[in-house]
Design a protein around this motif. Structure first.
Motif, PDB file in Angstrom:
ATOM      1  N   ALA A   1       0.838  -1.205   0.000  1.00  0.00           N
ATOM      2  CA  ALA A   1       0.000   0.000   0.000  1.00  0.00           C
ATOM      3  C   ALA A   1       0.872   1.254   0.000  1.00  0.00           C
ATOM      4  CB  ALA A   1      -0.937  -0.009   1.212  1.00  0.00           C
ATOM      5  N   MET A   2       1.932   1.235   0.785  1.00  0.00           N
ATOM      6  CA  MET A   2       2.843   2.376   0.838  1.00  0.00           C
ATOM      7  C   MET A   2       3.458   2.609  -0.548  1.00  0.00           C
ATOM      8  SD  MET A   2       6.130   2.926   3.392  1.00  0.00           S
ATOM      9  CE  MET A   2       6.945   1.421   2.864  1.00  0.00           C
ATOM     10  N   LYS A   3       3.904   1.550  -1.195  1.00  0.00           N
ATOM     11  CA  LYS A   3       4.503   1.677  -2.522  1.00  0.00           C
ATOM     12  C   LYS A   3       3.481   2.146  -3.555  1.00  0.00           C
ATOM     13  CE  LYS A   3       8.142  -1.630  -1.590  1.00  0.00           C
ATOM     14  NZ  LYS A   3       8.479  -3.047  -1.548  1.00  0.00           N
ATOM     15  N   LEU A   4       2.265   1.642  -3.470  1.00  0.00           N
ATOM     16  CA  LEU A   4       1.200   2.065  -4.375  1.00  0.00           C
ATOM     17  C   LEU A   4       0.963   3.568  -4.266  1.00  0.00           C
ATOM     18  CD1 LEU A   4      -1.360   1.373  -6.208  1.00  0.00           C
ATOM     19  CD2 LEU A   4      -2.584   1.192  -4.040  1.00  0.00           C
ATOM     20  N   GLU A   5       0.924   4.060  -3.042  1.00  0.00           N
ATOM     21  CA  GLU A   5       0.652   5.487  -2.831  1.00  0.00           C
ATOM     22  C   GLU A   5       1.837   6.361  -3.259  1.00  0.00           C
ATOM     23  OE1 GLU A   5      -2.204   6.541  -2.457  1.00  0.00           O
ATOM     24  OE2 GLU A   5      -3.370   5.164  -1.231  1.00  0.00           O
ATOM     25  N   VAL A   6       3.063   5.899  -3.035  1.00  0.00           N
ATOM     26  CA  VAL A   6       4.222   6.648  -3.514  1.00  0.00           C
ATOM     27  C   VAL A   6       4.206   6.685  -5.049  1.00  0.00           C
ATOM     28  CG1 VAL A   6       6.758   6.630  -3.725  1.00  0.00           C
ATOM     29  CG2 VAL A   6       5.677   6.274  -1.491  1.00  0.00           C
TER      30      VAL A   6
ATOM     31  N   GLN B   1      -7.484   5.386 -13.907  1.00  0.00           N
ATOM     32  CA  GLN B   1      -7.068   3.983 -13.799  1.00  0.00           C
ATOM     33  C   GLN B   1      -6.297   3.732 -12.502  1.00  0.00           C
ATOM     34  OE1 GLN B   1      -4.841   3.745 -17.453  1.00  0.00           O
ATOM     35  NE2 GLN B   1      -6.601   3.033 -18.642  1.00  0.00           N
ATOM     36  N   ARG B   2      -5.437   4.661 -12.126  1.00  0.00           N
ATOM     37  CA  ARG B   2      -4.660   4.516 -10.897  1.00  0.00           C
ATOM     38  C   ARG B   2      -5.576   4.546  -9.670  1.00  0.00           C
ATOM     39  NH1 ARG B   2       0.852   5.501 -10.850  1.00  0.00           N
ATOM     40  NH2 ARG B   2       1.742   5.532 -12.924  1.00  0.00           N
ATOM     41  N   GLU B   3      -6.539   5.440  -9.686  1.00  0.00           N
ATOM     42  CA  GLU B   3      -7.459   5.537  -8.555  1.00  0.00           C
ATOM     43  C   GLU B   3      -8.347   4.297  -8.457  1.00  0.00           C
ATOM     44  OE1 GLU B   3      -6.947   7.639  -6.347  1.00  0.00           O
ATOM     45  OE2 GLU B   3      -5.903   9.278  -7.335  1.00  0.00           O
ATOM     46  N   GLU B   4      -8.783   3.790  -9.593  1.00  0.00           N
ATOM     47  CA  GLU B   4      -9.585   2.560  -9.584  1.00  0.00           C
ATOM     48  C   GLU B   4      -8.762   1.395  -9.049  1.00  0.00           C
ATOM     49  OE1 GLU B   4     -12.627   3.557 -13.284  1.00  0.00           O
ATOM     50  OE2 GLU B   4     -10.744   2.514 -13.708  1.00  0.00           O
ATOM     51  N   HIS B   5      -7.497   1.338  -9.431  1.00  0.00           N
ATOM     52  CA  HIS B   5      -6.613   0.285  -8.921  1.00  0.00           C
ATOM     53  C   HIS B   5      -6.461   0.402  -7.394  1.00  0.00           C
ATOM     54  CE1 HIS B   5      -3.336  -2.587  -8.692  1.00  0.00           C
ATOM     55  NE2 HIS B   5      -2.646  -1.684  -8.013  1.00  0.00           N
ATOM     56  N   ALA B   6      -6.295   1.634  -6.907  1.00  0.00           N
ATOM     57  CA  ALA B   6      -6.145   1.841  -5.460  1.00  0.00           C
ATOM     58  C   ALA B   6      -7.401   1.393  -4.716  1.00  0.00           C
ATOM     59  CB  ALA B   6      -5.835   3.313  -5.163  1.00  0.00           C
ATOM     60  N   VAL B   7      -8.574   1.730  -5.249  1.00  0.00           N
ATOM     61  CA  VAL B   7      -9.832   1.310  -4.610  1.00  0.00           C
ATOM     62  C   VAL B   7      -9.909  -0.212  -4.575  1.00  0.00           C
ATOM     63  CG1 VAL B   7     -12.359   1.264  -4.862  1.00  0.00           C
ATOM     64  CG2 VAL B   7     -11.110   3.421  -5.133  1.00  0.00           C
ATOM     65  N   ALA B   8      -9.611  -0.859  -5.689  1.00  0.00           N
ATOM     66  CA  ALA B   8      -9.653  -2.327  -5.752  1.00  0.00           C
ATOM     67  C   ALA B   8      -8.665  -2.938  -4.755  1.00  0.00           C
ATOM     68  CB  ALA B   8      -9.356  -2.806  -7.168  1.00  0.00           C
ATOM     69  N   PHE B   9      -7.467  -2.364  -4.669  1.00  0.00           N
ATOM     70  CA  PHE B   9      -6.460  -2.841  -3.726  1.00  0.00           C
ATOM     71  C   PHE B   9      -6.988  -2.751  -2.298  1.00  0.00           C
ATOM     72  CE2 PHE B   9      -3.045  -2.205  -0.735  1.00  0.00           C
ATOM     73  CZ  PHE B   9      -2.119  -3.172  -1.080  1.00  0.00           C
ATOM     74  N   TYR B  10      -7.473  -1.581  -1.915  1.00  0.00           N
ATOM     75  CA  TYR B  10      -7.966  -1.392  -0.546  1.00  0.00           C
ATOM     76  C   TYR B  10      -9.164  -2.279  -0.237  1.00  0.00           C
ATOM     77  CZ  TYR B  10      -4.848   2.584   0.196  1.00  0.00           C
ATOM     78  OH  TYR B  10      -3.740   3.379   0.355  1.00  0.00           O
TER      79      TYR B  10
ATOM     80  N   LEU C   1      -7.657   1.270   5.925  1.00  0.00           N
ATOM     81  CA  LEU C   1      -7.734   0.910   4.509  1.00  0.00           C
ATOM     82  C   LEU C   1      -9.107   1.258   3.934  1.00  0.00           C
ATOM     83  CD1 LEU C   1      -5.832  -2.511   4.346  1.00  0.00           C
ATOM     84  CD2 LEU C   1      -4.941  -0.213   3.979  1.00  0.00           C
ATOM     85  N   LYS C   2     -10.157   1.013   4.701  1.00  0.00           N
ATOM     86  CA  LYS C   2     -11.509   1.349   4.227  1.00  0.00           C
ATOM     87  C   LYS C   2     -11.701   2.864   4.113  1.00  0.00           C
ATOM     88  CE  LYS C   2     -13.869  -2.854   5.625  1.00  0.00           C
ATOM     89  NZ  LYS C   2     -14.869  -3.485   6.498  1.00  0.00           N
ATOM     90  N   ALA C   3     -11.153   3.607   5.057  1.00  0.00           N
ATOM     91  CA  ALA C   3     -11.254   5.071   5.000  1.00  0.00           C
ATOM     92  C   ALA C   3     -10.520   5.610   3.779  1.00  0.00           C
ATOM     93  CB  ALA C   3     -10.696   5.698   6.279  1.00  0.00           C
ATOM     94  N   LEU C   4      -9.337   5.071   3.509  1.00  0.00           N
ATOM     95  CA  LEU C   4      -8.559   5.533   2.357  1.00  0.00           C
ATOM     96  C   LEU C   4      -9.200   5.103   1.041  1.00  0.00           C
ATOM     97  CD1 LEU C   4      -4.909   5.089   3.651  1.00  0.00           C
ATOM     98  CD2 LEU C   4      -6.361   7.128   3.704  1.00  0.00           C
ATOM     99  N   SER C   5      -9.878   3.967   1.046  1.00  0.00           N
ATOM    100  CA  SER C   5     -10.606   3.546  -0.148  1.00  0.00           C
ATOM    101  C   SER C   5     -11.676   4.574  -0.515  1.00  0.00           C
ATOM    102  CB  SER C   5     -11.254   2.172   0.089  1.00  0.00           C
ATOM    103  OG  SER C   5     -12.032   1.804  -1.028  1.00  0.00           O
TER     104      SER C   5
END
Length: 187
Positions: A72-77, A145-154, A170-174
């Motif tokens: 998650a940290m790497k995804l956000e960076v 696409q990046r935001e959709e990936h982040a939502v799916a990840f979370y 994780l749910k809050a960040l989603s």
């Protein structure tokens, strides 16, 4: 305005900073109504007058949860780096500001994961060449696409962590990333 504390990122919100990153929100903060944490973007549910920042003892996290926090940290960076570069390359002035503000929020998300996982520092990732995207529309498509990936990840990994605190974060960040999808769809 009374000072509020975001229990997700730990930042204090006051008269001097409630408008930070305002272009990264659908409907930005106003003095009379603080709707979002200006630093991590979570909604008002997580803003408290006397709140304790969500934290967890590293010894209570299993290996899988630590691995999830690391990813998650790497995804956000990675997403923060994208928004920094995109803010330099897009042509529209308002979009430049929006992407810049989104980068700061994504980096704050990375710092939240860093704190929860007790990592020493944020990773330095290889930065792709984003000059292949020519139009603002292309950057918005990639951002979506990046935001959709982040939502799916979370959404996927919030069900696999060993800590209810990490699950809540994780749910809050989603939810923040879901709003980002809407935000990059409106231009």
């Amino acid at each position: 305005m009374e000072t509020l504390k975001c229990i997700i990122c730990g930042m204090n919100i006051n008269d001097n900073n409630y408008k930070f990153n305002n272009s990264a929100f659908i409907d930005g903060n106003k003095n009379e109504y603080i709707r979002y944490c200006p630093f991590c973007g979570v909604n008002e549910v997580y803003l408290k007058e006397n709140g304790e920042t969500y934290n967890v003892e590293l010894s209570l996290l299993n290996d899988n949860t630590i691995k999830i926090l690391d990813h998650a940290m790497k995804l956000e960076v990675f997403n923060g780096d994208f928004y920094v570069e995109a803010s330099k390359l897009v042509k529209d002035t308002a979009l430049k500001k929006r992407f810049w503000d989104l980068s700061k929020i994504e980096y704050m998300h990375a710092n939240i994961h860093k704190r929860l996982g007790s990592f020493k520092e944020l990773p330095h990732l290889n930065k792709p060449d984003y000059t292949r995207y020519v139009t603002d529309k292309e950057f918005l498509k990639v951002a979506k696409q990046r935001e959709e990936h982040a939502v799916a990840f979370y959404n996927k990994y919030s069900k696999q962590v060993s800590s209810t605190i990490v699950e809540k974060v994780l749910k809050a960040l989603s939810k923040v990333e879901k709003e980002h999808i809407i935000l990059v769809n409106t231009k």
